[in-house]
Write a protein that holds these residues in place. Sequence first.
Motif, PDB file in Angstrom:
ATOM      1  N   LEU A  23       0.637  -0.950  -0.337  1.00  0.00           N
ATOM      2  CA  LEU A  23       0.119   0.015   0.427  1.00  0.00           C
ATOM      3  C   LEU A  23       0.808   1.402   0.453  1.00  0.00           C
ATOM      4  N   GLU A  24       0.649   2.254   0.102  1.00  0.00           N
ATOM      5  CA  GLU A  24       0.576   3.804  -0.687  1.00  0.00           C
ATOM      6  C   GLU A  24      -0.152   4.397   0.553  1.00  0.00           C
ATOM      7  N   LEU A  25       0.691   5.741   0.933  1.00  0.00           N
ATOM      8  CA  LEU A  25       0.393   6.769   2.112  1.00  0.00           C
ATOM      9  C   LEU A  25      -0.182   7.530   0.915  1.00  0.00           C
ATOM     10  N   VAL A  26      -1.320   8.006   0.908  1.00  0.00           N
ATOM     11  CA  VAL A  26      -1.631   9.232  -0.423  1.00  0.00           C
ATOM     12  C   VAL A  26      -1.434  10.280   0.376  1.00  0.00           C
ATOM     13  N   GLU A  27      -2.267  10.240   2.118  1.00  0.00           N
ATOM     14  CA  GLU A  27      -2.534  11.520   3.156  1.00  0.00           C
ATOM     15  C   GLU A  27      -1.946  11.370   4.278  1.00  0.00           C
ATOM     16  N   LEU A  28      -1.685  11.924   4.939  1.00  0.00           N
ATOM     17  CA  LEU A  28      -1.616  11.880   6.809  1.00  0.00           C
ATOM     18  C   LEU A  28      -2.290  13.327   7.346  1.00  0.00           C
ATOM     19  N   GLU A  29      -3.099  13.182   7.878  1.00  0.00           N
ATOM     20  CA  GLU A  29      -3.719  14.586   9.171  1.00  0.00           C
ATOM     21  C   GLU A  29      -4.002  14.150  10.135  1.00  0.00           C
ATOM     22  N   PRO A  46      -2.979   0.284  -6.536  1.00  0.00           N
ATOM     23  CA  PRO A  46      -2.833   0.445  -8.181  1.00  0.00           C
ATOM     24  C   PRO A  46      -4.253  -0.255  -8.115  1.00  0.00           C
ATOM     25  N   GLU A  47      -4.908  -1.065  -7.639  1.00  0.00           N
ATOM     26  CA  GLU A  47      -6.020  -1.721  -8.451  1.00  0.00           C
ATOM     27  C   GLU A  47      -7.272  -1.152  -6.851  1.00  0.00           C
ATOM     28  N   GLY A  48      -6.942   0.000  -6.130  1.00  0.00           N
ATOM     29  CA  GLY A  48      -7.704   0.107  -5.228  1.00  0.00           C
ATOM     30  C   GLY A  48      -7.647  -0.997  -4.038  1.00  0.00           C
ATOM     31  N   VAL A  49      -8.000   0.944  -2.705  1.00  0.00           N
ATOM     32  CA  VAL A  49      -7.832  -0.890  -1.490  1.00  0.00           C
ATOM     33  C   VAL A  49      -9.307  -0.536  -0.795  1.00  0.00           C
ATOM     34  N   ASN A  50      -9.692  -1.735  -0.179  1.00  0.00           N
ATOM     35  CA  ASN A  50     -11.191  -2.234   0.220  1.00  0.00           C
ATOM     36  C   ASN A  50     -11.391  -2.142   1.727  1.00  0.00           C
ATOM     37  N   LEU A  51     -12.323  -2.438   2.656  1.00  0.00           N
ATOM     38  CA  LEU A  51     -12.651  -2.322   3.939  1.00  0.00           C
ATOM     39  C   LEU A  51     -11.396  -3.235   5.246  1.00  0.00           C
ATOM     40  N   SER A  80      -9.061   5.180   5.863  1.00  0.00           N
ATOM     41  CA  SER A  80      -9.545   4.222   4.792  1.00  0.00           C
ATOM     42  C   SER A  80      -8.971   5.170   3.250  1.00  0.00           C
ATOM     43  N   SER A  81      -9.735   5.185   2.788  1.00  0.00           N
ATOM     44  CA  SER A  81      -9.348   5.144   1.026  1.00  0.00           C
ATOM     45  C   SER A  81      -9.472   6.622   0.594  1.00  0.00           C
ATOM     46  N   PRO A  82      -8.861   6.845  -0.549  1.00  0.00           N
ATOM     47  CA  PRO A  82      -8.735   8.393  -0.696  1.00  0.00           C
ATOM     48  C   PRO A  82     -10.105   8.739  -1.672  1.00  0.00           C
ATOM     49  N   VAL A  95       1.929  10.950 -12.944  1.00  0.00           N
ATOM     50  CA  VAL A  95       1.898  10.117 -14.481  1.00  0.00           C
ATOM     51  C   VAL A  95       1.122   9.521 -13.936  1.00  0.00           C
ATOM     52  N   ARG A  96       0.958   8.471 -12.996  1.00  0.00           N
ATOM     53  CA  ARG A  96       0.199   7.420 -12.954  1.00  0.00           C
ATOM     54  C   ARG A  96      -1.166   7.014 -13.188  1.00  0.00           C
ATOM     55  N   TYR A  97      -1.789   8.705 -12.974  1.00  0.00           N
ATOM     56  CA  TYR A  97      -3.235   8.570 -13.171  1.00  0.00           C
ATOM     57  C   TYR A  97      -3.464   9.273 -14.901  1.00  0.00           C
ATOM     58  N   ALA A  98      -2.553   9.603 -15.860  1.00  0.00           N
ATOM     59  CA  ALA A  98      -2.360  10.012 -17.123  1.00  0.00           C
ATOM     60  C   ALA A  98      -3.569   9.934 -17.879  1.00  0.00           C
ATOM     61  N   GLY A  99      -4.439  10.125 -18.334  1.00  0.00           N
ATOM     62  CA  GLY A  99      -5.463  10.351 -19.070  1.00  0.00           C
ATOM     63  C   GLY A  99      -6.995  10.539 -18.260  1.00  0.00           C
ATOM     64  N   ARG A 100      -6.528  10.348 -16.890  1.00  0.00           N
ATOM     65  CA  ARG A 100      -7.621  10.521 -16.185  1.00  0.00           C
ATOM     66  C   ARG A 100      -7.934  11.958 -15.488  1.00  0.00           C
ATOM     67  N   LEU A 101      -9.214  12.731 -15.187  1.00  0.00           N
ATOM     68  CA  LEU A 101      -9.828  14.038 -15.346  1.00  0.00           C
ATOM     69  C   LEU A 101      -9.320  14.981 -14.000  1.00  0.00           C
ATOM     70  N   ALA A 102      -8.626  16.168 -13.894  1.00  0.00           N
ATOM     71  CA  ALA A 102      -8.314  16.793 -12.626  1.00  0.00           C
ATOM     72  C   ALA A 102      -8.142  17.924 -12.475  1.00  0.00           C
ATOM     73  N   MET A 103      -8.507  18.546 -11.139  1.00  0.00           N
ATOM     74  CA  MET A 103      -8.351  19.781 -10.999  1.00  0.00           C
ATOM     75  C   MET A 103      -7.234  20.382 -10.067  1.00  0.00           C
ATOM     76  N   VAL A 104      -6.447  21.233 -10.595  1.00  0.00           N
ATOM     77  CA  VAL A 104      -5.145  21.678 -10.190  1.00  0.00           C
ATOM     78  C   VAL A 104      -5.293  23.203  -9.834  1.00  0.00           C
ATOM     79  N   LYS A 105      -4.532  23.036  -8.394  1.00  0.00           N
ATOM     80  CA  LYS A 105      -5.052  24.664  -8.624  1.00  0.00           C
ATOM     81  C   LYS A 105      -3.308  25.425  -7.822  1.00  0.00           C
ATOM     82  N   THR A 106      -3.207  26.470  -8.433  1.00  0.00           N
ATOM     83  CA  THR A 106      -1.558  26.685  -8.365  1.00  0.00           C
ATOM     84  C   THR A 106      -1.134  28.567  -7.224  1.00  0.00           C
ATOM     85  N   SER A 107      -0.184  28.007  -7.031  1.00  0.00           N
ATOM     86  CA  SER A 107       0.064  28.972  -6.038  1.00  0.00           C
ATOM     87  C   SER A 107       0.364  30.744  -6.719  1.00  0.00           C
ATOM     88  N   GLU A 108      -0.085  30.768  -8.022  1.00  0.00           N
ATOM     89  CA  GLU A 108      -0.384  31.834  -8.373  1.00  0.00           C
ATOM     90  C   GLU A 108      -0.485  31.480  -9.606  1.00  0.00           C
TER      91      GLU A 108
END
Length: 159
Positions: A23-29, A46-51, A80-82, A95-108
Amino acid sequence: MAGVDPAKLVENLLHPILDSMGLELVELEFKKVGRGYLLQIFIDKPEGVNLDDCAEVSRELSVQLDVEDCIASRYTLEVSSPGLDRPLKKEQDFVRYAGRLAMVKTSELLKDEKGSPRKTFLGTIEGVEDGVVVIRLKEGPQARIPWDKIAKAHLEFEF
């Protein structure tokens, strides 16, 4: 351990657990909620996480946290899953999600291919070239966003 960031300590305990499970860590808060804290961990593979994945990480990490006793305050642990709007935190995510729709917000403000300045870019990820994220915007033009200018990014769910 005064002055030590609890989130960093948890992350150090968590990585061997996640590595052993593929598994990979996506985010920790680690944030204050009411009278206690919330330790929120988002994991993926890659195949998604389950319960079962979430439950196992929660069990393993709980044992480690009890042994190390590195969080002095009262806290709740959530694993949980992201989700469908998964945050994109690393260049490799783009790179992994090339071809997918994304929202990117920039600092400037940055300009798209047509010269329009903006801070929000919604489009299909085309990849990463030399530290620059390339996105084909919904309205047509391409945007090239330097990695160091990205403030926040996540996948968008397409209906």
